[in-house]
Motif scaffolding. Structure first.
Motif, PDB file in Angstrom:
ATOM      1  N   SER A 149      -7.737  62.127  40.857  1.00  0.00           N
ATOM      2  CA  SER A 149      -9.038  62.481  40.280  1.00  0.00           C
ATOM      3  C   SER A 149      -9.132  63.947  39.848  1.00  0.00           C
ATOM      4  O   SER A 149     -10.072  64.326  39.168  1.00  0.00           O
ATOM      5  CB  SER A 149     -10.156  62.184  41.283  1.00  0.00           C
ATOM      6  OG  SER A 149     -10.141  63.131  42.340  1.00  0.00           O
TER       7      SER A 149
ATOM      8  N   GLU B 177      -5.750  59.052  45.797  1.00  0.00           N
ATOM      9  CA  GLU B 177      -6.946  58.919  44.951  1.00  0.00           C
ATOM     10  C   GLU B 177      -7.528  60.285  44.601  1.00  0.00           C
ATOM     11  O   GLU B 177      -7.947  60.522  43.465  1.00  0.00           O
ATOM     12  CB  GLU B 177      -8.009  58.078  45.658  1.00  0.00           C
ATOM     13  CG  GLU B 177      -7.662  56.618  45.765  1.00  0.00           C
ATOM     14  CD  GLU B 177      -8.600  55.848  46.691  1.00  0.00           C
ATOM     15  OE1 GLU B 177      -9.566  56.443  47.234  1.00  0.00           O
ATOM     16  OE2 GLU B 177      -8.359  54.647  46.889  1.00  0.00           O
ATOM     17  N   THR B 178      -7.534  61.185  45.560  1.00  0.00           N
ATOM     18  CA  THR B 178      -8.070  62.525  45.309  1.00  0.00           C
ATOM     19  C   THR B 178      -7.199  63.275  44.306  1.00  0.00           C
ATOM     20  O   THR B 178      -7.716  63.876  43.363  1.00  0.00           O
ATOM     21  CB  THR B 178      -8.190  63.311  46.629  1.00  0.00           C
ATOM     22  OG1 THR B 178      -9.097  62.611  47.492  1.00  0.00           O
ATOM     23  CG2 THR B 178      -8.698  64.722  46.392  1.00  0.00           C
TER      24      THR B 178
END
Length: 149
Positions: free
Chosen positions: A24, A20-21
Motif C-alpha cells: 500500500s 499488505e502494508t
C-alpha cells in the motif's frame, strides 16, 4: 505442538499484514523491502534445513521486488503448514544437522529451530515497523494478543 502451531499461524498472519502494508506504500522503500525479504528468505532456508535438504545455495539477503516477496510469503506459508501438519510431538526433539551460510555445521532440535524462526521474524518485523514510523506511516499492529483476539 499446539503452541508451535499457533506461533506459525501468527507468523503467517503477521507476514501477510506486513506484505499488505508494503504493497500500500506509494514509494517502494528498499530498506523495508530488504528486511522483509530477509525474513522470508530465512524462513525458506530454515524449512529447507528442517526437511534435511541443502540450503547452502539459498540467499539470506537479496534485493528483490514486492512480487518476489509475495510469492515467497505464500510458498513459506504452505511449506510450514505442510511440515507442521505431518509433525508428531516426538519429532520436536529430533536433532537435525545443517550448515550455516558460512559453511559451519550445527546441530539443533526441531523445536529450537521452529522457535528461532518465529522469533527471528518477529524481531525483524519490529525493525520494519520502526522504519515505517520514521517515514510517517502507521506501524502495523502485529502483537500476538491482537492475532488471537
Amino acid at each position: 505442538m499446539k503452541t508451535i502451531s499457533k506461533m506459525y499461524e501468527h507468523l503467517n498472519w503477521a507476514n501477510l499484514r506486513i506484505l499488505e502494508t508494503i504493497q500500500s506504500i506509494e514509494d517502494e522503500n528498499q530498506d523495508v523491502l530488504r528486511l522483509f525479504s530477509h525474513i522470508l528468505f530465512a524462513e525458506k532456508i530454515w524449512i529447507t534445513r528442517l526437511r534435511e535438504m541443502d540450503s547452502s545455495r539459498l540467499p539470506i539477503w537479496s534485493d528483490v521486488d514486492i512480487e518476489v516477496c509475495t510469492e515467497l510469503a505464500l510458498q513459506n506459508e504452505e511449506s510450514f503448514t505442510t511440515f507442521l501438519t505431518k509433525l508428531e510431538k516426538s519429532d520436536l526433539e529430533k536433532i537435525i544437522s545443517y550448515k550455516n551460510s558460512k559453511g559451519t555445521e550445527f546441530k539443533s532440535s526441531v523445536r529450537d529451530v521452529l522457535t528461532h524462526v518465529a522469533l527471528h521474524g518477529q524481531y525483524h518485523r519490529g525493525q520494519i515497523n520502526s522504519r515505517l514510523r520514521a517515514e510517517g506511516i502507521e506501524p502495523v499492529n502485529l502483537d500476538f494478543i491482537t492475532f488471537v483476539r
